[in-house]
Design an enzyme around this catalytic site. Structure first.
Site, mmCIF file in Angstrom:
data_model
loop_
_atom_site.group_PDB
_atom_site.id
_atom_site.type_symbol
_atom_site.label_atom_id
_atom_site.label_comp_id
_atom_site.label_asym_id
_atom_site.label_seq_id
_atom_site.Cartn_x
_atom_site.Cartn_y
_atom_site.Cartn_z
ATOM 1 N N HIS A 1 0.763 -1.204 -0.154
ATOM 2 C CA HIS A 1 0.108 0.265 0.138
ATOM 3 C C HIS A 1 0.863 1.236 -0.082
ATOM 4 C CE1 HIS A 1 -3.793 1.943 -0.032
ATOM 5 N NE2 HIS A 1 -4.581 0.946 0.735
ATOM 6 N N ARG A 2 2.234 1.146 0.274
ATOM 7 C CA ARG A 2 2.828 2.324 0.265
ATOM 8 C C ARG A 2 3.077 2.905 -1.114
ATOM 9 N NH1 ARG A 2 7.972 0.057 3.550
ATOM 10 N NH2 ARG A 2 7.560 -1.685 1.802
#
Lengths: 337, 407, 323
Positions: B379-380
């Site tokens: 998700h980064r």
């Protein structure tokens, strides 16, 4: 039983001028070529283009040139490791010698020998050997093969004063004397075995007297007089060729550079070296040639220029030659059968 | 000089011992330090070792007898001396090949007893190279074979014996698990997997997106291609997935990237790691520039990679520079699963089996070949919408697979 | 087929090659008038004369150096060093000249030379009882032959004399009287071909020269107990032919190397390293080596007897390996 008569060993001078103009100029050219070649090799070594050990012949040129002038082209020559002068004096192209120093595929030994191992077997140059005195028995063997096969040539074996205290000097020359082999030993006495003066380590420091160990003729000559060298080698070679067995010549000379590159030269003074340079073999021959009207100043200068150009061409050739192919690495170890 | 073997004293209070069993037969060669018999006392069972090398020339006390300490129980004769000289029959001719060495002891059955050659206490079972190789080929667990070689080394005859006594080799393809109750140290590969997966799950915030793909056309195309292709050039479902994923990644560079301390490193190449299951772990060799390669070449290269991985011949090049990984468990009839991202990549695609299932389309139900894939994303690096669009495109490619055929 | 001694087989090879090629000559200490200290060259001086059988002074560097030069100059000298112990005096000539000249000058020159020398012992003490074959086998550019039987000695020596490479031909003083089958006709044997002297399936024994005979005796002894040894004779130590050894290990999974030399850095070390590299997965027990005890050879007979592996200790070692 033969006894050693004092007459068999002697000190000689040149007998007098007996050269043609062509010979005189050829010797001048060859000595100049060796000198210039060695100077440029020294430079290239400084630039890191030549590796390993580099033993320069500067100052001793008259020995190789005078000796080669006296020998026949098919006479076998085997030498120690200060060996660039001999191959150049016999007429090997300087570019092939320089390429060998550069470790290039076009070198005399395909870049596998280097400075200390210059050989051109087609010219009967059986190579330079880097273990002091190690090649003297090989000279005996080459001479044995000549005698056995009834061939007309002789062997000329060059080594330094240092080798005359090694066992191989005695065992090799002893056998040559026993079998009366066609061999002349030319001791280039430049006074130092590396940095050790001969008289410090040799019970007998007049090397020509060591010939009496084998009851063979031994003479001492001025090794910086190219004519004296030519005359002595010619005479001794004839004796040996005609069944007189081995002969020994001690050529007194001096090296102007260190033993090899990076020699601090603590064993001799600058004054000694300068004094020796006053007997420079090339300068001396140049005067002799001029005094006897064998060539003009212009002609000599022109030879100098040609030699200069030839050596530059040799350097260029070495620079531009390819390194040995890595695929060559494992070749030549054994004769493939 | 023959050497006497006597009932030893195993303590100041021991007066007699029971000869439980001989480990060597009369005439067997014995080596100094080798166990030749077991004796029992009230306290323990211990092995008696030969004090010299030679031949067990005579057995004086038979198994089952109890004798006082100091009693002569056997004789070891020097090697080279005819055993007959010590009044015992010479051993019979050895069995014809392939024998365990002549005069070998009766093959000990593999004994999975606790404390007796079962769980190895050392990290490595002592075994000769040939025993190791033979056990591996037979699918036998070395740690469960009792070694009769010097110092308990498992040697060839021990493995031969284990095979002969029908120890069930594990099912092919599945490594025989360690003995129940054993503690097995991790090998290097397992340690690496442990470290990297833990790192991935604890540092990369994973989210997951799943899509179901109709593989009818893809399977049909595959069937046509494979119908004319020689054995070695067949295309697998994985190959089609890799080809489609690679082509999709070109359009979604964010998923072909790595998170680096507040920066995104966008990779110039699309290099797909293909997870290969090995007997003792998992390794993802890399197929380079997969977006530029036609399906046939992807098939050939991934087959070669898998072969090298399984034969332990991977080159460093094969393991370096992956930008995205595909993991397929379809061959194990897995419908769908979720994979952990292979760091420092941004995503991994988990592929399930292609199965025939009913689908509703255009108002009717029919049977189709369906495959579920789940994308795990860091998700980064990317968000749900990007992941969704990626899968949408990926699905479109597999449902219209002709474009995969070209580079 | 005729039974001949190792000594006579070697002499036959020398004589046949001298008759075949006029450039073959023999040189060394006491090879002529005396007839060879081990009587190998006996009779040749009378037949060929002092131009082809050359007695030399006791100066090994001159013998070998002169032979190298003569070989470069077109002859095919066979130089005899009275024993291998004296090769040390000629080491520079062997290693720096004979072995290097072809390569160093970029293949301009050849050294078709054979150096014959016996290893061996017999209460000769520290300086006269050595075995240096591994030193020579260490050097690229040399061929090293160490035959165990009359048949092998003759065939390999003829090959050595015809070879254009320098060959160390190492004999064994204690084998000179050993008899074996030698056919009467002309034959040669190639370098680099190991020979299976006895087939077997339980243990591979690799050996050469005198130790080969120890291996065969031990194998006979062991056969009585049902242990069958495969005995392999290397014959040439450089080049080294490992193929039959590898084939044998496929069957036996056990290797014992027997050498007369000290084992540290010896032939056995090389062979063991090659096996562990090329056939690691075939081994069932560690590769074993047996050789000379690593002390200077003592003079006393009883101590000397302890120096080398013998039939008994070899059999014992094999028993341990198959246990």
């Amino acid at each position: 039983m033969a006894s050693t008569s004092p007459a068999r060993i002697s000190i000689e001078d040149a007998a007098g001028i007996n050269v043609t103009r062509e010979e005189a100029l050829d010797w001048f050219r060859k000595m100049s070529l060796i000198r210039r070649f060695e100077e440029r090799a020294e430079e290239a070594y400084g630039q890191g283009k030549i590796g390993g050990f580099l033993h320069l012949y500067i100052g001793e040129e008259a020995v190789a040139v005078g000796a080669m002038a006296a020998l026949q082209p098919e006479d076998d020559v085997i030498t120690h490791y200060r060996d660039h002068g001999y191959v150049l004096a016999r007429g090997v192209e300087p570019k092939r010698v320089m390429a060998e120093l550069y470790g290039k595929a076009t070198g005399l030994s395909k870049g596998k020998g280097g400075s200390m191992h210059m050989a051109d077997v087609r010219r009967h140059l059986w190579g330079g050997y880097a273990i002091v005195g190690g090649h003297i028995p090989l000279a005996t063997g080459l001479a044995l093969a000549i005698q056995y096969r009834k061939l007309p040539q002789i062997v000329a074996c060059f080594f330094g004063d240092g080798a005359t205290n090694a066992g191989t000097f005695y065992s090799g020359l002893n056998l040559a004397a026993v079998w009366k082999l066609p061999l002349i030993a030319i001791v280039e006495n430049n006074h130092y075995g590396m940095g050790t003066a001969l008289e410090r380590v040799s019970a007998v420091d007049e090397v020509y007297r060591k010939a009496s160990s084998f009851d063979i003729p031994g003479v001492r000559i001025d090794g910086n007089d190219v004519l004296a060298v030519r005359d002595a080698v010619r005479r001794m070679a004839d004796q040996s060729r005609n069944g007189g067995g081995p002969q020994l010549i001690e050529a007194m000379t001096y090296r102007f550079r260190g033993h090899s590159m990076g020699d601090p030269q603590r064993y001799r003074t600058k004054e000694e070296v300068e004094e020796a340079k006053s007997r420079d073999p090339i300068a001396r021959w140049r005067s002799t040639v001029q005094e006897n009207d064998l060539a003009t100043e212009d002609e000599l200068r022109k030879i100098g220029d040609e030699v200069e150009a030839e050596v530059e061409e040799a350097v260029r050739f070495a620079e531009n030659s390819p390194a040995p192919d890595p695929g060559e690495l494992c070749n030549d170890v054994l004769v493939s059968e | 000089m023959p050497t006497d073997v006597i009932m030893p004293s195993l303590g100041f209070d021991m007066t007699e011992g029971l000869l439980a069993r001989w480990l060597k037969n009369e005439g067997d060669p014995v080596v100094k330090g080798q166990a030749i018999a077991e004796i029992e006392t009230e306290k323990a069972t211990v092995e008696i070792e030969a004090t010299v090398s030679g031949l067990l020339a005579r057995i004086v006390v038979q198994a089952g007898e109890t004798v006082p300490v100091g009693t002569l129980i056997g004789v070891i004769a020097e090697a080279g001396v005819e055993p007959t000289a010590v009044s015992s029959p010479a051993p019979t001719a050895p069995p014809s090949s392939p024998p365990p060495s002549p005069a070998a002891p009766a093959p000990p059955a593999p004994v999975p007893e606790a404390g007796e050659g079962a769980a190895p206490s050392e990290a490595r079972v002592k075994a000769s190279p040939v025993a190791r190789k033979m056990a591996e080929e037979a699918g036998l667990d070395l740690s469960r074979i009792k070694g009769t070689g010097p110092g308990g080394r498992v040697v060839e005859r021990d493995v031969q014996a284990a095979i002969a006594t029908g120890s069930t080799p594990a099912a092919p393809g599945v490594p025989a698990g360690p003995a129940p109750g054993a503690t097995v140290p991790l090998n290097r590969m397992r340690k690496t997997i442990a470290r990297r997966m833990a790192e991935s799950k604890t540092t990369a915030p994973h989210f997951y997106v799943t899509v179901e793909i109709n593989m009818d056309d893809a399977m049909k195309m595959r069937e046509q291609l494979n119908g004319v292709a020689p054995e070695g050039e067949r295309i697998s479902v994985s190959d089609m997935v890799v080809a489609a994923a690679a082509r999709t990644l070109v359009r979604f560079p964010a998923l072909n990237a790595s998170y680096r301390e507040d920066n995104l490193e966008m990779h110039p190449q699309v290099n797909i790691g293909i997870a290969v299951a090995l007997e003792d772990g998992l390794i993802p060799p890399v197929l380079r520039d997969a977006d530029k390669k036609p399906l046939k070449r992807i098939a050939a290269e991934s087959r070669a990679l898998a072969d090298r991985a399984r034969t332990n011949k991977l080159r460093s090049d094969d393991l370096w520079g992956g930008t995205f990984t595909v993991s397929n468990l379809g061959m194990f009839d897995v419908d769908e699963f979720i994979a952990i991202i292979n760091p420092p990549e941004a995503a991994i695609l988990a592929v399930g089996a292609v199965t025939r299932r009913p689908v509703a389309a255009a108002g009717e139900v029919r049977i189709a070949s369906l495959m579920k894939t789940t994308l795990s994303v860091d998700h980064r690096v990317a968000d749900g919408a990007q992941a969704g669009r990626f899968l949408q495109e990926f699905k479109k490619l597999l449902e219209n697979p002709v474009t995969l055929l070209t580079g | 087929m005729a039974q001949k001694t190792y000594r006579d087989a070697i002499r036959e090879a020398l004589r046949e090659e001298m008759l075949r090629d006029e450039n073959v000559l023999i040189m060394g200490e006491e090879v002529g008038v005396w007839g060879g200290t081990y009587a190998v060259t006996r009779g040749l001086y009378g037949e060929f004369g002092d131009k082809r059988i050359l007695d030399t002074p006791i100066a090994e560097e001159a013998i070998v150096g002169t032979a190298v030069g003569a070989a470069m100059g077109g002859l095919r000298p066979v130089a005899e060093l009275m024993t291998i112990n004296f090769s040390l005096v000629a080491m520079d000539q062997i290693v720096n000249n004979a072995a290097k000249i072809h390569a160093m000058f970029g293949s301009q020159a050849r050294v078709p030379l054979v150096i014959r020398t016996p290893a061996g012992w017999g209460q000769l003490a520290a300086t006269h009882s050595q075995s240096f074959e591994a030193w020579f086998a260490h050097v690229p550019g040399l061929i090293v032959v160490m035959p165990s039987t009359p048949y092998d000695a003759k065939g390999l020596l003829k090959t050595a004399i015809r070879s254009d490479n320098p060959v160390m031909f190492i004999e064994h003083a204690r084998l000179y009287g050993v008899k074996g089958e030698v056919p009467d006709g002309e034959y040669t044997l190639p370098f680099g071909v190991s020979d299976i002297k006895r087939p077997g399936r339980d243990v591979t024994i690799v050996s050469y020269s005198r130790m080969l005979h120890v291996a065969l005796s031990a194998a006979d002894e062991l056969a009585k107990t049902g242990i069958e040894c495969e005995v392999i004779d290397l014959r040439t130590l450089r080049p080294l032919d490992m193929a039959p050894v590898y084939d044998s290990v496929e069957k036996t999974h056990r290797v014992l190397i027997l050498e007369e030399d000290w084992t540290t850095c010896g032939m056995g070390a090389e062979i063991a390293a090659r096996i562990s590299h090329d056939r690691f997965d075939l081994l069932d027990v560690p590769v074993e080596r047996m050789g000379q005890i690593e002390v200077p050879m003592p003079y006393a007979r009883n101590l000397e007897a302890l120096m080398f592996p013998d039939e008994k200790s070899v059999a014992q070692k094999v028993m341990e390996m198959v246990a």
